[in-house]
Design an enzyme around this catalytic site. Structure first.
Site, short mmCIF file in Angstrom:
data_model
loop_
_atom_site.label_atom_id
_atom_site.label_comp_id
_atom_site.label_asym_id
_atom_site.label_seq_id
_atom_site.Cartn_x
_atom_site.Cartn_y
_atom_site.Cartn_z
N SER A 1 0.82 -1.21 0.00
CA SER A 1 0.00 0.00 0.00
C SER A 1 0.86 1.27 0.00
CB SER A 1 -0.95 -0.03 1.20
OG SER A 1 -1.90 1.00 1.14
N ASP B 1 -2.29 6.32 -3.50
CA ASP B 1 -1.14 5.66 -2.88
C ASP B 1 -0.67 4.52 -3.77
OD1 ASP B 1 -3.17 3.84 -2.44
OD2 ASP B 1 -2.50 3.30 -0.42
N ASP C 1 -1.04 1.33 -4.07
CA ASP C 1 -1.95 0.36 -4.67
C ASP C 1 -3.29 0.97 -5.03
OD1 ASP C 1 -2.82 0.64 -2.04
OD2 ASP C 1 -3.42 -1.45 -1.85
N ASP D 1 -5.76 2.32 -3.42
CA ASP D 1 -7.00 2.18 -2.66
C ASP D 1 -7.22 3.37 -1.73
OD1 ASP D 1 -5.09 1.59 -0.73
OD2 ASP D 1 -6.03 -0.28 -0.07
#
Length: 447
Positions: free
Chosen positions: A103, A242, A244, A246
């Site tokens: 992440s 960010d 990834d 999400d």
């Protein structure tokens, strides 16, 4: 049995260090494969996505080996956002989805997140069962039942087309100049292409991943780079994702940041006006600002708080039948559209409000006045239990007494890093600094 391997968002750690080693990923893949093949039938599939970290290649191959060894057929998506894995797991009728990502963390870290066949992240109970399988002898498939692996070249395109369907029919982004910061991460191609196809003039930032620059001075945890681009290009708005994708942060035309709380406030108020906010309730974590709670109360709406972690937000939403939730950190969960936080789709909803109202980003990005909040982190070593120290507990009790009626205090261990997080809110900023400082000092002494 308690979970020892899984944290608040899957399994995480430093690459090539337990538990983020190739050996462990192979066993974890085998355990997850066995968990989803308990009925013994042959037709099982799993989709695997990843972000742009160098270690993703190693973990992807190891997971594939483990999963195919238990008879799972593996579909490899390559670099795609985490919400794309949730979407494609369900869309492709897979039994399991896997996202390889840490992440917002630096490139040295990595993680493995699992999604069930419904596209939602696995429950604590499911993760406990996988850990139990992992702890024993994992039954492998017979040679004739070993799974196959296949590359899916259009996974990103499928997600992009779906993301565009969440933007209101009849609206376009023509005339809007948008900075999109993809954090050199998983959405480095998907996000700019979606915005361009909807009509925006796109200024891409953080779209040159090299394996080690993910989240490096860019993205939702470092908005300065995008803010500079907004001002330099005279952009109307900035969207910061960010690693990834999400999470999202929104920047107005001056570069000022709107966090997840402000985005949720805007959407909750708008959806309530339209009769779309299920149960008149927004679900957020204990970290969300008191100002958000007061904003909702003034509109006859309710804030339901959960433990930190978007998975707990989603679980509460599903239990209560609610359709909007998220975190101050930028996870915005809209179950009408996605099974997990989706930074791109949340950004599209903000842009839709700009297009619909013809108001500047600054008029939409600050719905409420925040209560002063302070958050400080204290790193601790392996085996350390600083919050159990009597001296720390005494300082915390004193701080709670001092804040009584004027603010609130939250002390917790991070679920993804070896950190104690000390957060407080109070209208009196002097008192706020005093109580946070005293607790941080006590924790540091205990560490």
């Amino acid at each position: 049995m308690t979970r020892t391997l899984f944290g608040t968002d899957g399994v995480r750690g430093r690459a090539n260090t337990y538990p983020m080693t190739a050996e462990m990923a192979l066993r974890l893949g085998a355990a997850a494969g066995r968990f989803f093949r308990r009925d013994g039938t042959a037709a099982h599939r799993v989709v695997i996505g990843k972000d742009t970290r160098l270690s993703g290649y190693m973990l992807e191959n190891a997971l594939t080996a483990g999963l195919t060894s238990t008879g799972m057929n593996v579909l490899l998506l390559g670099p795609v956002p985490t919400p794309a894995v949730g979407f494609l797991t369900r869309s492709m009728r897979a039994d399991l989805g896997v996202m390889i990502s840490a992440s917002h963390n630096p490139h040295q870290d990595n993680g493995i997140k699992f999604f069930g066949p419904d596209g939602f992240k696995l429950s604590d109970d499911a993760e406990r069962e996988i850990e139990a399988i992992l702890a024993g002898e994992i039954a492998l498939a017979q040679p004739q039942n070993i799974g196959r692996a296949k590359r899916i070249d259009d996974g990103r395109g499928r997600y992009q087309e779906y993301a565009k369907t969440t933007f209101p029919v009849g609206l376009r982004l023509d005339g809007l100049k948008v900075v999109i910061d993809c954090a050199n991460g998983a959405a480095y191609r998907a996000a700019p292409e979606v915005l361009w196809e909807l009509g925006a003039e796109v200024i891409p930032v953080g779209v040159a991943p090299n394996g080690t620059n993910i989240n490096d001075r860019c993205g939702s945890t470092y908005t300065q780079t995008a803010a500079e681009a907004v001002v330099a290009h005279g952009a109307d708005v900035g969207i910061c994702l960010d690693g990834d994708a999400d999470r999202v942060m929104i920047l107005d035309q001056t570069g000022k940041v709107a966090d997840g709380d402000q985005i949720m406030a805007l959407l909750a108020a708008r959806w309530a006006e339209e009769g779309r906010l299920h149960g008149g309730t927004l679900v957020a974590t204990v970290m969300s600002n008191l100002g958000l709670e007061r904003f909702l109360e003034r509109r006859g709406l309710r804030l339901e708080r959960t433990n930190v972690g978007d998975r707990y937000v989603v679980e509460a939403m599903r239990r209560g039948g609610f359709n909007l939730g998220g975190e101050q950190s930028g996870h915005i969960v809209m179950t009408d559209y996605a099974t997990t936080g989706d930074g791109l789709i949340a950004g599209l909803q903000f842009l839709a409000e700009m297009a619909r109202t013809e108001q500047p980003a600054s008029a939409l990005a600050q719905s409420f006045q925040t209560v002063p909040q302070m958050l400080k982190n204290v790193r601790y070593g392996a085996g350390s239990q600083p919050l159990a120290a009597a001296a720390v507990q005494a300082v915390i009790a004193d701080a709670e007494a001092r804040l009584q009626g004027s603010g609130r205090l939250l002390i917790r261990k991070s679920g993804t890093e070896p950190l104690v997080r000390v957060m407080a809110e109070c209208e009196d900023e002097v008192l706020l600094a005093e109580v946070v400082g005293s607790i941080v000092a006590a924790v540091e002494a205990a560490v």
